[in-house]
Design a protein around this motif. Structure first.
Motif, PDB file in Angstrom:
ATOM      1  N   THR A  76       0.825  -1.203   0.000  1.00  0.00           N
ATOM      2  CA  THR A  76       0.000   0.000   0.000  1.00  0.00           C
ATOM      3  C   THR A  76       0.862   1.257   0.000  1.00  0.00           C
ATOM      4  OG1 THR A  76      -1.714  -1.194   1.220  1.00  0.00           O
ATOM      5  CG2 THR A  76      -1.840   1.207   1.218  1.00  0.00           C
ATOM      6  N   ALA A  79       2.307   2.647  -3.300  1.00  0.00           N
ATOM      7  CA  ALA A  79       1.429   3.415  -4.185  1.00  0.00           C
ATOM      8  C   ALA A  79       1.689   4.917  -4.085  1.00  0.00           C
ATOM      9  CB  ALA A  79      -0.034   3.124  -3.850  1.00  0.00           C
ATOM     10  N   SER A  81       4.666   6.245  -3.874  1.00  0.00           N
ATOM     11  CA  SER A  81       6.029   6.513  -4.326  1.00  0.00           C
ATOM     12  C   SER A  81       6.011   7.407  -5.568  1.00  0.00           C
ATOM     13  CB  SER A  81       6.754   5.206  -4.645  1.00  0.00           C
ATOM     14  OG  SER A  81       6.774   4.350  -3.523  1.00  0.00           O
ATOM     15  N   ILE A  87       9.834   2.585  -5.111  1.00  0.00           N
ATOM     16  CA  ILE A  87       9.030   1.368  -5.160  1.00  0.00           C
ATOM     17  C   ILE A  87       9.905   0.139  -4.963  1.00  0.00           C
ATOM     18  CG2 ILE A  87       7.587  -0.065  -6.662  1.00  0.00           C
ATOM     19  CD1 ILE A  87       6.543   2.465  -7.956  1.00  0.00           C
ATOM     20  N   THR A 140      -5.789  -7.466 -11.767  1.00  0.00           N
ATOM     21  CA  THR A 140      -4.882  -6.317 -11.846  1.00  0.00           C
ATOM     22  C   THR A 140      -5.162  -5.489 -13.091  1.00  0.00           C
ATOM     23  OG1 THR A 140      -3.166  -7.562 -10.656  1.00  0.00           O
ATOM     24  CG2 THR A 140      -2.472  -5.608 -11.871  1.00  0.00           C
ATOM     25  N   TRP A 149      -2.759   2.911 -11.663  1.00  0.00           N
ATOM     26  CA  TRP A 149      -1.806   2.035 -10.987  1.00  0.00           C
ATOM     27  C   TRP A 149      -1.710   2.300  -9.486  1.00  0.00           C
ATOM     28  CZ3 TRP A 149       2.739   3.511  -8.488  1.00  0.00           C
ATOM     29  CH2 TRP A 149       3.137   4.842  -8.656  1.00  0.00           C
ATOM     30  N   LYS A 150      -1.874   3.541  -9.042  1.00  0.00           N
ATOM     31  CA  LYS A 150      -1.749   3.826  -7.610  1.00  0.00           C
ATOM     32  C   LYS A 150      -2.890   3.207  -6.805  1.00  0.00           C
ATOM     33  CE  LYS A 150       1.013   8.044  -7.768  1.00  0.00           C
ATOM     34  NZ  LYS A 150       1.150   9.443  -7.284  1.00  0.00           N
ATOM     35  N   ALA A 151      -4.101   3.426  -7.236  1.00  0.00           N
ATOM     36  CA  ALA A 151      -5.240   2.830  -6.534  1.00  0.00           C
ATOM     37  C   ALA A 151      -5.198   1.309  -6.629  1.00  0.00           C
ATOM     38  CB  ALA A 151      -6.549   3.362  -7.116  1.00  0.00           C
ATOM     39  N   THR A 152      -4.689   0.783  -7.746  1.00  0.00           N
ATOM     40  CA  THR A 152      -4.558  -0.669  -7.883  1.00  0.00           C
ATOM     41  C   THR A 152      -3.625  -1.240  -6.829  1.00  0.00           C
ATOM     42  OG1 THR A 152      -4.979  -0.563 -10.265  1.00  0.00           O
ATOM     43  CG2 THR A 152      -3.840  -2.511  -9.439  1.00  0.00           C
ATOM     44  N   MET A 153      -2.494  -0.584  -6.600  1.00  0.00           N
ATOM     45  CA  MET A 153      -1.553  -1.074  -5.589  1.00  0.00           C
ATOM     46  C   MET A 153      -2.147  -0.988  -4.187  1.00  0.00           C
ATOM     47  SD  MET A 153       2.181   0.186  -6.940  1.00  0.00           S
ATOM     48  CE  MET A 153       3.016  -1.002  -5.909  1.00  0.00           C
ATOM     49  N   MET A 154      -2.915   0.056  -3.914  1.00  0.00           N
ATOM     50  CA  MET A 154      -3.536   0.164  -2.596  1.00  0.00           C
ATOM     51  C   MET A 154      -4.571  -0.931  -2.369  1.00  0.00           C
ATOM     52  SD  MET A 154      -3.907   4.238  -1.783  1.00  0.00           S
ATOM     53  CE  MET A 154      -4.570   4.748  -3.374  1.00  0.00           C
TER      54      MET A 154
END
Length: 463
Positions: A76, A79, A81, A87, A140, A149-154
């Motif tokens: 989390t 995201a 970074s 990262i 994914t 990509w940021k919300a996906t990682m969170m």
């Protein structure tokens, strides 16, 4: 092990699916982003040698729960970074090694608890890898298209935190019993008794020696500061004689502690090195496929990201079929004299064939069939890694052997998995890289031949 394997796939494969997005977002080359994903994947193996020590100190349950918390928070945090280096530091330094602790201890736990049905237990646990590919590759891509990509990682980090819940379901370590089904090995109790006796004997001898030779002599010669001839005090002479012996004893104790806890004597076993070579070769080539397959089929073969995700989904279905087959095939074949080594040998050559053939395939159905075959036989190799290690090294040292083998495999992935991306950036094609990976699997098969011969003709030796 099911949950830890699924988490590993979620960590590595989700980053691999995001490779084109991260490349575009940060303006980086293919080999650089692929290398970062490789470092994250390889870092999962780096904490292996210390896993047995943490197991004996805190127990599997506590380590497993802590791993889930740390990995979820790390993913989390990545995201937020602003650079690829940040990262890489968060995921490769914190998340990867922590997840590796849970993964290795779960594999060691299965090896100790399932003597007769070891292969079947591993095949069931291997469903976690298969489900990871079936679920996280399309998930994914879906989250990327919907949220970025940021919300996906969170969101993936929140899902990974469920590893803590799985760890809480493990049975706590029973410190009062050490039956056959208990996680603690019999040798551990014996080692503790020996170490305890040695420590008590060392403390007793050291204290008595100090009291007897130090304090008593000081009392006796305290008033006589200098000998009659002007020489040194008797207590100083005694200390000078004892100091080299005490220092040598301390060095020996430290050396014995390191050797016994880290099981460094494994490095003298030829079987250990053969198993290591097979594992490193097959894991390295599969990790390269996992990282570069999406850009490979999108750029080199002209398919879309959604079609690439579907190919990965088909690969995951093939792994599911392989998990079903390996759990039943290996025990049945043992009855007619075909053991795990033979199946591992067959699997490595099938994997080599995949890498030799796939660059020349262009039709979607051919790529799908090839991916399903790869998934099926990768399930065989995934399960048989632990089986051949247990048969070659023994169950008592299984955890340490898996840890050291994983460390070497992780370091190799760190060092060389930028190469397929570099080949593409240089030549504009992955064909050369795939042919090299096929050759590496052939070398792994040769090592398996040597291990099979050694186990059949050198049963009474420890090499």
């Amino acid at each position: 092990m099911f949950s830890s394997c699924m988490t590993w796939v979620a960590l590595a494969k989700s980053l691999a699916v995001m490779l084109p997005t991260l490349q575009e977002q940060f303006g980086a080359s293919t080999w650089l982003v692929g290398w970062i994903v490789a470092m994250v994947d390889g870092s999962v193996e780096l904490a292996g040698p210390i896993a047995p020590i943490l197991r004996d100190t805190f127990g599997v349950r506590m380590v497993f729960m802590a791993s889930g918390v740390v990995v979820g928070i790390s993913f989390t945090s990545a995201a937020f970074s602003t650079s690829l280096s940040t990262i890489a530091c968060i995921l490769a330094v914190v998340a990867g090694p922590t997840l590796g602790l849970a993964n290795l201890l779960s594999r060691d736990l299965i090896g100790r608890c399932f003597e007769k049905y070891h292969t079947t237990a591993l095949s069931i646990a291997g469903f976690g890898v298969s489900m990871g590919y079936v679920i996280f590759a399309p998930l994914t891509q879906f989250l990327l298209d919907l949220y970025g990509w940021k919300a996906t990682m969170m969101l993936l980090g929140a899902i990974i935190c469920n590893l803590t819940v799985c760890g809480a379901l493990l049975k706590p370590r029973d410190k009062t019993t050490s039956g056959h089904g208990d996680y603690q090995a019999v040798d551990k109790d014996g080692d503790q008794r020996v170490n305890k006796d040695d420590d008590q004997r060392a403390d007793k001898d050291g204290d008595q020696c100090a009291d007897k030779d130090g304090d008593q002599q000081v009392d006796k010669y305290g008033d006589q500061q200098v000998n009659k001839g002007g020489g040194r005090r008797a207590v100083d002479d005694q200390e000078d004689r004892e100091y080299p012996q005490s220092r040598a004893s301390n060095h020996k104790t430290i050396r014995k502690f390191i050797t016994s806890n880290l099981n460094l004597y494994l490095f003298t076993s030829v079987r250990y090195w053969l198993v290591t070579f097979v594992t490193v070769m097959t894991w390295l080539t599969f990790a390269a496929w996992m990282i570069y397959f999406v850009p490979y089929v999108t750029i080199s073969k002209g398919y879309s990201l959604h079609e690439a995700a579907n190919f990965v989904l088909i690969f995951g279905v093939g792994k599911l079929v392989g998990c079903l087959l390996v759990g039943q095939t290996i025990p049945a074949c043992r009855k007619i004299g075909i053991g795990a080594n033979v199946w591992m040998l067959v699997s490595t050559f099938v994997l080599a064939t995949y890498f030799f053939v796939d660059p020349w395939l262009t039709a979607s159905w051919a790529i799908s069939v090839n991916a399903s075959v790869l998934g099926c036989f990768h399930s065989f190799t995934f399960v048989l890694y632990d089986v051949i290690t247990k048969e070659a090294i023994g169950v008592d040292q299984l955890g340490s052997a898996l840890g050291w083998i994983g460390l070497k495999a992780g370091i190799v992935r760190f060092a060389f998995l930028f190469f397929p991306g570099l080949v593409f950036d240089t030549l504009g094609s992955y064909t050369v890289a795939f042919v090299i990976m096929g050759g590496m699997n052939v070398l792994g098969g040769v090592a398996m031949l040597a291990l099979t011969w050694l186990q059949r003709h050198r049963k009474d030796t420890a090499i």
